[in-house]
Structure formats: structure tokens, C-alpha cells
Design an enzyme around this catalytic site. Structure first.
Site, short mmCIF file in Angstrom:
data_model
loop_
_atom_site.label_atom_id
_atom_site.label_comp_id
_atom_site.label_asym_id
_atom_site.label_seq_id
_atom_site.Cartn_x
_atom_site.Cartn_y
_atom_site.Cartn_z
N LYS A 74 5.97 1.35 -85.62
CA LYS A 74 5.00 0.90 -84.62
C LYS A 74 4.25 2.10 -84.10
O LYS A 74 4.84 3.19 -83.95
CB LYS A 74 5.70 0.18 -83.45
CG LYS A 74 4.77 -0.14 -82.27
CD LYS A 74 5.54 -0.62 -81.05
CE LYS A 74 4.62 -0.76 -79.84
NZ LYS A 74 5.32 -1.19 -78.62
N GLU A 114 3.46 -1.92 -65.47
CA GLU A 114 4.69 -1.46 -66.13
C GLU A 114 5.40 -0.39 -65.32
O GLU A 114 4.89 0.72 -65.13
CB GLU A 114 4.37 -0.93 -67.52
CG GLU A 114 5.61 -0.65 -68.36
CD GLU A 114 5.37 -0.79 -69.84
OE1 GLU A 114 6.33 -0.60 -70.61
OE2 GLU A 114 4.24 -1.09 -70.24
N GLU A 141 7.16 -6.04 -81.68
CA GLU A 141 6.62 -4.94 -80.88
C GLU A 141 7.44 -4.75 -79.61
O GLU A 141 7.76 -3.62 -79.22
CB GLU A 141 5.16 -5.23 -80.53
CG GLU A 141 4.50 -4.17 -79.67
CD GLU A 141 3.11 -4.59 -79.19
OE1 GLU A 141 2.62 -3.93 -78.25
OE2 GLU A 141 2.55 -5.55 -79.73
N GLU A 182 -8.10 -7.29 -77.54
CA GLU A 182 -7.04 -7.06 -76.56
C GLU A 182 -7.34 -5.83 -75.70
O GLU A 182 -7.13 -5.84 -74.48
CB GLU A 182 -5.70 -6.89 -77.26
CG GLU A 182 -4.54 -6.65 -76.31
CD GLU A 182 -3.22 -6.47 -77.02
OE1 GLU A 182 -2.44 -5.57 -76.63
OE2 GLU A 182 -2.95 -7.23 -77.98
#
Length: 425
Positions: free
Chosen positions: A184, A229, A273, A411
Site C-alpha cells: 500500500k 484522525e 487498506e 476522493e
């Protein structure tokens, strides 16, 4: 408004800190005085509570691979030499520093810890004001400042790469993943905002805090944003990290959005992910914790513009590691870099054509006990110190084998929306 305290013989400032409980001051963002230089404004607000501050009683600037360690060592010396009086026993009261650190060790943006000369906080119905200087000073409650003026119309232009160039870079990254070079990688892009009038950080903080109340609206050293986050929170022996990875854009139709949330929770691409990101955080925290709780499945976090797969990792601290050192151990997580870390970082360096600066690095605060909160500097932008009408905005997307470049570009646009809207006059 900047007033740095003189350092002692070892380069450590001799600080006198006084915290006084005050009546509820209302909107914290409205307490920051007019005319404070943009780099001297700090904030950390969520759901109306948190901290704001202004001025600089002391600071350290760091760089390279030692940027976290040098700041942590300096903070230990500062807290040891400071004289503190406080009427409030809560995290964030008393001596506190705000910090932000570059994503990459070779970035010239480095890192900073800033001790404001004034901090106002509110938590659980208790409010306080802290004054920090080289002498004991009066500590009155702050006044509400005049409302900030908006920056006028904003124009947006491509940064390091155009949208088409960025999708090509994403496609290149996907080919590398399919070839087994990396599992990733998180690809970031930047956009340049140019406004008619100077950008007042108080304007951005207020709008972000109001529109995205369940995120952490931050400002440190000209880096401003609203991150969903939480990299790490350390509070009285408990460690928490909120991991976000896997995103879908909202439509504004509640029924449709509920269906989209269900599809996100079942998406093999997004679950893959997310699993990488959760695993990287749990592995980094485990050496510091005596026990941990890592949920088996994520929940869907609903924000005004997007929805994310989210997992809250919780642990019991087994040592005296400060929140800043915990943030160092977690950075960079798979949520902002990729996995394996070194391979993903190499892909980022070769494909982004961008110095992220302090975007995607840790941003937050810590107090004299080592407690604090550090988010990841997402949904954010960096004010230009040489042009008050210019700001560089950032967004990033996690790329895995099933990623589609055009969908990732869409996105990234949805993730730029909070800062675009906040700049709108």
C-alpha cells in the site's frame, strides 16, 4: 505579540506559569486577539472544547531524523526548570506546548514546539487561562475579540502536479503494488489557494470548528486544518489512537449515504487498506503498553463531506513515555505512508514530486506531565510566511491493488473540500 523568554545558562528558558480558573468564556476561537501574527496563533478544538493560545513564550525548532527526540529532550528540561501554579488539575492546564513536525526527515520544514504566552482551555465545563512568561503576572479572563474578516474570493491552482499528472502517478503506484514492490502507498497532492485579502487564521479556525465539530481543528506555526484522525492521546496512563483508512464521499442524501456506508463497510479494497493502517498502529504501540484492545472490525465515521472506516485502538501505558515520544513511534503510520514503510516512502519520494512539509506529520500538544493529544495533520494547509494571501492545501489517498486512479482523484477533491470551504468568504 511574540515575547520570547530569555534562556538560562544551558539554553533552557526560565518560565513562570500561572493557571487560573475562569467562567465559561464561550467560543474559544473568538478569544484570540486581533492582530496576532498568523504563526503565533495555536488551537486544538473539538466539539467546542479544547485549547487556544497566542504569543510565544519559548520555542524550539528541530530538523532531520532527530526532530522529535530533540524537541522531547528540550521539553523535559523546560518542564523541570519551570515554576508552575495552577488552580486546575486537568490535561492541558498549566505549562503546555503545541507542536507540528514534518512528514519526512529530510524536509526543510523540520519541526517546532511552541510555548504560547497565553493559553485558554475548556474541558468538561471547566475553563481556565494560563499565562507563561519570565515573571508572575496578573491573570484576568480574556476578552472576546472582534470578529475576523474573511479573505475575499479565493482562486485555486494546481500545485506540484496537475490532476491528470497525479492520476498517472497513482496508476504507476498501482502497477508497483501489483508487481509486489509494495502493499500500500499513500499518495498526496497539493493545491495553491490565492485570496483577495490576507488570510486571518482565526477565520479558518472558527469556520472549521463550526463546520467539522467532531474533528480536531488545529493551528500550529501557520499549519491550519481540521483532522479527523487522532494519532495518539495519552491521558493518565491510557493511550488511544483513532485509525482512519478507507473513504467514500457523501452525497447529502441521508438514505443514500446510509447505503454508501454499508458498501464502504463491505468493500474489500477499503477493508484491506484499513487493515494495513490498524496493524501498523497496533505494532508501534504494543511495546509501550501492558495490555491493548484492537477491535476486529472497523466502524464507519460520518463527517460532513466524507465517511471513513475507523478503528479506535486503546492500550494501558506500561512506561513513562510521553505523548510526543509515542507520536514519534507511530509516525509514519500506514494511513499516511503505506506498507512496508520504507518501500512506500521510496514510492512517495519518486512519484509525488512534492515536499509535503508538515502535512501528514504529527500535530498537537503536550503538557508538563507528558499527557497530550497528537493528530495527523490532514484536511489542512500551510500559510505562506512571505505572502499572507497564499496558502498551500493538501490531500492524500491510500492506494492499494484495487484502486482506480480517477476515483482516487475524486476522493482527494472531497478531502480538499473542508479547506476550500473554510477559505470561502
Amino acid at each position: 505579540m511574540t515575547s520570547l523568554v530569555a534562556a538560562g545558562p544551558l539554553g533552557i528558558p526560565d518560565l513562570v506559569v500561572r493557571t487560573t480558573r475562569i467562567p465559561d468564556p464561550g467560543d474559544l476561537a473568538r478569544l484570540i486577539p486581533d492582530g496576532v501574527p498568523s504563526g503565533d496563533v495555536v488551537s486544538w478544538i473539538r466539539s467546542g472544547d479544547g485549547l487556544v493560545g497566542w504569543g510565544r513564550a519559548a520555542q524550539i525548532d528541530t530538523s532531520g531524523t532527530q526532530r522529535f527526540r530533540d524537541a522531547a529532550d528540550w521539553w523535559q528540561e523546560v518542564t523541570t526548570s519551570a515554576i508552575c501554579r495552577s488552580e486546575v488539575d486537568l490535561p492541558g492546564a498549566g505549562l503546555v506546548a503545541f507542536g507540528s513536525f514534518a512528514f519526512a526527515p529530510d524536509s526543510p520544514s523540520g519541526g517546532s514546539l511552541i510555548v504560547p504566552s497565553t493559553v485558554v482551555g475548556r474541558r468538561g465545563g471547566i475553563a481556565w487561562v494560563t499565562r507563561i512568561s519570565d515573571r508572575l503576572e496578573p491573570n484576568p479572563a480574556p476578552d472576546v475579540a472582534p470578529a475576523p474578516i474573511g479573505p475575499g474570493a479565493a482562486r485555486f491552482a494546481d500545485g506540484a502536479l496537475s490532476g491528470e499528472q497525479w492520476t498517472q502517478a497513482v496508476a504507476h503506484a498501482v502497477r508497483g503494488i501489483l508487481a509486489g514492490e509494495v502493499d500500500k502507498v499513500v499518495m498526496a497532492r497539493d493545491v495553491i489557494a490565492q485570496t483577495e485579502a490576507p488570510i486571518d487564521p482565526r477565520w479558518l479556525i472558527g469556520r472549521l470548528a463550526a463546520r467539522y465539530a467532531n474533528t480536531w481543528s488545529f493551528a500550529v506555526d501557520g499549519l491550519i486544518g481540521a483532522t479527523p484522525e487522532m494519532l495518539v492521546r495519552r491521558e493518565k496512563g491510557l493511550v488511544t489512537s483513532r485509525v482512519l483508512a478507507g473513504t467514500i464521499q457523501r452525497t447529502g442524501d441521508d438514505t443514500h449515504d446510509l447505503a454508501l456506508a454499508g458498501s464502504l463497510a463491505r468493500s474489500s479494497k477499503d477493508l484491506e487498506e484499513h487493515e494495513y493502517a490498524v496493524r501498523s498502529v497496533a505494532d508501534a504501540l504494543r511495546p509501550h503498553c501492558s495490555s491493548m484492545n484492537v477491535p476486529e472490525s472497523p466502524f464507519v465515521l460520518h463527517l460532513p463531506n466524507v465517511m471513513h472506516l475507523a478503528t479506535d485502538v486503546v492500550g494501558v501505558l506500561a512506561d513513562y513515555t510521553t505523548s510526543l515520544t509515542l507520536a514519534e513511534s507511530l509516525h509514519p503510520s500506514a494511513a499516511v505512508c503505506g506498507t512496508p514503510t520504507d518501500a512506500a516512502a521510496a514510492v512517495i519520494a519518486s512519484l509525488e514530486h512534492l515536499d509535503r512539509g508538515r502535512y501528514a506529520g504529527p500535530v498537537g500538544w503536550l503538557d508538563a506531565s507528558g499527557d497530550g493529544e497528537w493528530g495527523i495533520a490532514l484536511r489542512s494547509g500551510q500559510l505562506d510566511p512571505d505572502d499572507p494571501t497564499r496558502m498551500r492545501l493538501y490531500a492524500g489517498c491510500g492506494i492499494v491493488a484495487g484502486s482506480e486512479p480517477d476515483a482516487e482523484l475524486a476522493e482527494s477533491e472531497s478531502k480538499l473540500l473542508p479547506m476550500r470551504e473554510a477559505l470561502a468568504d
